[in-house]
Design a protein around this motif. Sequence first.
Motif, PDB file in Angstrom:
ATOM      1  N   THR A 113      31.268  60.462  74.982  1.00  0.00           N
ATOM      2  CA  THR A 113      30.738  60.990  76.237  1.00  0.00           C
ATOM      3  C   THR A 113      30.335  62.443  76.026  1.00  0.00           C
ATOM      4  O   THR A 113      30.681  63.071  75.027  1.00  0.00           O
ATOM      5  N   GLY A 114      29.597  62.964  77.014  1.00  0.00           N
ATOM      6  CA  GLY A 114      29.140  64.350  76.945  1.00  0.00           C
ATOM      7  C   GLY A 114      30.285  65.282  77.087  1.00  0.00           C
ATOM      8  O   GLY A 114      30.478  66.295  76.604  1.00  0.00           O
ATOM      9  N   TYR A 134      15.203  61.686  76.175  1.00  0.00           N
ATOM     10  CA  TYR A 134      15.020  60.328  76.685  1.00  0.00           C
ATOM     11  C   TYR A 134      15.119  60.353  78.204  1.00  0.00           C
ATOM     12  O   TYR A 134      15.638  61.298  78.792  1.00  0.00           O
ATOM     13  N   ARG A 135      14.622  59.306  78.856  1.00  0.00           N
ATOM     14  CA  ARG A 135      14.643  59.218  80.320  1.00  0.00           C
ATOM     15  C   ARG A 135      16.073  59.164  80.837  1.00  0.00           C
ATOM     16  O   ARG A 135      16.961  58.613  80.195  1.00  0.00           O
ATOM     17  N   ASN A 136      16.268  59.687  82.038  1.00  0.00           N
ATOM     18  CA  ASN A 136      17.593  59.683  82.653  1.00  0.00           C
ATOM     19  C   ASN A 136      18.137  58.278  82.868  1.00  0.00           C
ATOM     20  O   ASN A 136      19.325  58.052  82.786  1.00  0.00           O
ATOM     21  N   ASP A 137      17.279  57.308  83.173  1.00  0.00           N
ATOM     22  CA  ASP A 137      17.743  55.961  83.481  1.00  0.00           C
ATOM     23  C   ASP A 137      17.625  55.000  82.301  1.00  0.00           C
ATOM     24  O   ASP A 137      17.556  53.796  82.466  1.00  0.00           O
ATOM     25  N   SER A 138      17.637  55.539  81.088  1.00  0.00           N
ATOM     26  CA  SER A 138      17.552  54.713  79.885  1.00  0.00           C
ATOM     27  C   SER A 138      18.859  53.960  79.646  1.00  0.00           C
ATOM     28  O   SER A 138      19.941  54.439  79.979  1.00  0.00           O
ATOM     29  N   TYR A 197      27.203  61.767  82.570  1.00  0.00           N
ATOM     30  CA  TYR A 197      26.062  60.934  82.933  1.00  0.00           C
ATOM     31  C   TYR A 197      25.750  59.969  81.790  1.00  0.00           C
ATOM     32  O   TYR A 197      25.286  58.869  82.006  1.00  0.00           O
ATOM     33  N   ASP A 198      25.953  60.426  80.570  1.00  0.00           N
ATOM     34  CA  ASP A 198      25.540  59.676  79.396  1.00  0.00           C
ATOM     35  C   ASP A 198      26.738  59.222  78.566  1.00  0.00           C
ATOM     36  O   ASP A 198      27.760  59.917  78.492  1.00  0.00           O
ATOM     37  N   PHE A 199      26.560  58.078  77.916  1.00  0.00           N
ATOM     38  CA  PHE A 199      27.608  57.505  77.079  1.00  0.00           C
ATOM     39  C   PHE A 199      26.971  56.917  75.833  1.00  0.00           C
ATOM     40  O   PHE A 199      25.809  56.521  75.840  1.00  0.00           O
TER      41      PHE A 199
END
Length: 129
Positions: free
Chosen positions: A128-129, A69-73, A107-109
């Motif tokens: 979280t990652g 998926y896109r980084n800014d999703s 970066y992702d949650f």
Amino acid sequence: MDYGKNEVISENFEVQVLPAILSEDFETETVGWESSGAYDTWEWGVPTSGSKKAFSGEKVYATNPAGTYRNDSDMILSAPAIELPEGQARLQFKHWYELESYDYGSYDFAHVYVSTDKENWDSLAEFTG
């Protein structure tokens, strides 16, 4: 007798097992599930990336089952509304995730929220990652 040749006395208990209010394996067409958000890539299907398998059967709901998926999703997947009986309730689900992180954080949650009115939400879990 147990393995140590000790006499063991056990009591019998009856336990009432209630049926699930919502049970979903995603194998048949999903009803009531909705996705939304910035660059929403939630899809229902057979995964060919990530875990490449479902917990049961073949199909899952995933953020792009064939890739990333896109980084800014900023996406949301909502289950259909269910009516709970009075008393205690329990949420149980299987999930797989691969969230991007770095040395000092993530970066992702991923979050699990519940609501009684679809306006006010309570957080149950964060991953979280």
